[in-house]
Design a protein around this motif. Structure first.
Motif, short mmCIF file in Angstrom:
data_model
loop_
_atom_site.label_atom_id
_atom_site.label_comp_id
_atom_site.label_asym_id
_atom_site.label_seq_id
_atom_site.Cartn_x
_atom_site.Cartn_y
_atom_site.Cartn_z
N TYR A 57 46.64 -40.10 -0.34
CA TYR A 57 46.78 -38.70 -0.72
C TYR A 57 47.71 -38.61 -1.92
CZ TYR A 57 51.50 -38.48 1.24
OH TYR A 57 52.83 -38.66 1.48
N CYS A 68 48.19 -43.05 3.44
CA CYS A 68 48.26 -42.07 4.53
C CYS A 68 49.21 -42.62 5.60
CB CYS A 68 46.86 -41.85 5.09
SG CYS A 68 46.68 -40.29 5.92
N PHE A 72 48.52 -39.85 10.89
CA PHE A 72 47.81 -38.89 10.05
C PHE A 72 46.52 -39.51 9.54
CE2 PHE A 72 52.15 -37.55 10.00
CZ PHE A 72 52.12 -36.17 9.89
N CYS A 74 43.57 -39.35 6.26
CA CYS A 74 43.23 -38.94 4.89
C CYS A 74 41.82 -39.46 4.66
CB CYS A 74 44.20 -39.55 3.88
SG CYS A 74 45.93 -39.16 4.16
N THR A 79 42.43 -36.26 -1.28
CA THR A 79 43.17 -35.56 -0.23
C THR A 79 44.52 -35.12 -0.77
OG1 THR A 79 42.10 -36.76 1.56
CG2 THR A 79 44.26 -35.81 2.05
N THR A 81 46.87 -33.21 1.29
CA THR A 81 47.84 -33.24 2.37
C THR A 81 47.24 -34.01 3.56
OG1 THR A 81 48.61 -31.06 1.69
CG2 THR A 81 49.29 -31.81 3.87
N PRO A 82 47.92 -35.03 4.07
CA PRO A 82 47.43 -35.74 5.25
C PRO A 82 47.35 -34.79 6.45
CG PRO A 82 49.19 -36.97 4.21
CD PRO A 82 49.17 -35.62 3.57
#
Length: 87
Positions: A57, A68, A72, A74, A79, A81-82
């Motif tokens: 991300y 990531c 979380f 991604c 991306t 925001t994770p």
């Protein structure tokens, strides 16, 4: 690259910035979902900026992508925001 003052030639944009227009005096901030490594003059238009690959991300004005973090996901390209892993 951008043109500054009386420089004899273009000046490279700082990491995290790019310029997609000719004859500008400043660079633009790298947009969210993309990264702008040093010397982004090789990208002459915004549509050629580098998106972060799946599993990474990035936020605006970054010089690279971040992996990531644990817990979380991604899953898509670019991306911003994770997302927290589902339970």
């Amino acid at each position: 690259h951008f043109c500054y003052g009386g420089n004899s030639g273009p000046t490279p944009c700082l990491p995290g910035y790019y310029q997609d227009s000719v004859g500008q005096s400043t660079c633009k901030e790298c947009p969210p979902h993309y990264y702008c490594p040093p010397n982004t003059s090789q990208w002459i238009s915004k549509d050629r900026l580098m998106p972060c690959p799946s599993g990474f991300y990035c936020t605006g004005r970054t010089v690279g992508c971040f992996g990531c973090p644990a817990g979380f996901v991604c899953t898509s390209i670019a991306t911003k925001t994770p997302k927290i892993c589902p339970p």
